[in-house]
Design an enzyme around this catalytic site. Structure first.
Site, short mmCIF file in Angstrom:
data_model
loop_
_atom_site.label_atom_id
_atom_site.label_comp_id
_atom_site.label_asym_id
_atom_site.label_seq_id
_atom_site.Cartn_x
_atom_site.Cartn_y
_atom_site.Cartn_z
N ASP A 239 -39.04 -31.33 2.73
CA ASP A 239 -38.52 -29.97 2.82
C ASP A 239 -37.10 -30.10 3.37
O ASP A 239 -36.72 -31.17 3.88
CB ASP A 239 -39.41 -29.15 3.77
CG ASP A 239 -38.86 -27.77 4.05
OD1 ASP A 239 -38.52 -27.06 3.09
OD2 ASP A 239 -38.75 -27.41 5.23
N ASP B 270 -34.95 -27.07 5.19
CA ASP B 270 -34.71 -26.29 6.40
C ASP B 270 -35.68 -26.67 7.52
O ASP B 270 -36.90 -26.67 7.32
CB ASP B 270 -34.84 -24.80 6.12
CG ASP B 270 -33.80 -24.28 5.13
OD1 ASP B 270 -32.82 -25.00 4.85
OD2 ASP B 270 -33.97 -23.15 4.62
#
Length: 160
Positions: free
Chosen positions: A11, A13
Site C-alpha cells: 500500500d 499511504d
C-alpha cells in the site's frame, strides 16, 4: 528463508509514506534544488526512513514488487513514486479508488502470480482482512514500513 513470495505488494499511504496523498499534502509535487520533494505549497514530503532499504533488499533477493492504493489522487501518487525513485522497483502499479480485492485480481491477471504466492503490507485492517480472504499472506503496518516488518512478513510467507 527457503521460500520467497512471487510478488510483494505495498500500500502507499501510511505504509510507504506518512500521509494520505489525497488529503494531507497538496499535489503537484516537485523536487527542489537540494533534492527534497515538496508539495504545491512548498512543504516537504518524505518516505518512511527504511522504505528505500526495504525495496532494495527485496530487489536483491529477486522478488518482484507492486503497489496497490485506493487513493483518488492517482496522479499525485504516481508522481511521488517517480520523485522518490520508487517506480523502478515496481513491476505493477494499481492506484485507483475501490476495494483492494479488485487491485489484487488485476495484479494476479497482469503478473500471473497466484494469490497464495503474494505477500501484502498495508496499514488498514479492513484491507488486510479483505485481501487475506483471497489467500494472500498479509502484514499490518502500524507505523510505516520497516526492515523488521519485512522480515516478519517474509517469515510468515515462508511458513504459509
Amino acid at each position: 528463508m527457503c521460500r520467497l513470495p512471487g510478488l510483494v505488494v505495498f500500500d502507499l499511504d501510511y505504509t510507504l509514506w506518512p500521509f494520505w496523498v489525497d488529503t494531507h499534502v497538496d499535489p503537484p509535487f516537485q523536487r527542489d534544488r537540494a533534492g527534497s520533494v515538496l508539495d504545491a505549497r512548498g512543504r516537504p514530503v518524505c518516505l518512511y526512513p527504511e522504505v528505500p532499504a526495504v525495496l532494495e533488499r527485496l530487489q536483491g533477493l529477486g522478488v518482484p514488487m507492486a503497489a496497490a492504493s485506493r487513493t483518488g489522487e492517482t496522479r499525485g501518487a504516481i508522481q511521488l513514486l517517480e520523485l522518490f525513485s520508487l517506480r523502478r522497483f515496481l513491476r505493477c502499479v494499481e492506484i485507483y479508488p475501490g476495494g483492494k480485492s479488485a487491485h489484487f485480481h488485476r495484479l494476479q491477471q497482469d503478473t500471473g502470480v497466484p494469490f497464495a504466492q503474494m505477500l501484502f503490507f498495508d496499514d488498514e485492517e479492513r484491507n488486510i482482512r479483505d485481501v487475506s480472504q483471497l489467500g494472500v499472506t498479509c502484514v499490518l503496518v502500524p507505523d510505516g514500513m520497516t526492515q523488521a516488518l519485512l522480515t516478519r512478513g517474509l517469515e510468515a510467507f515462508a511458513r504459509s
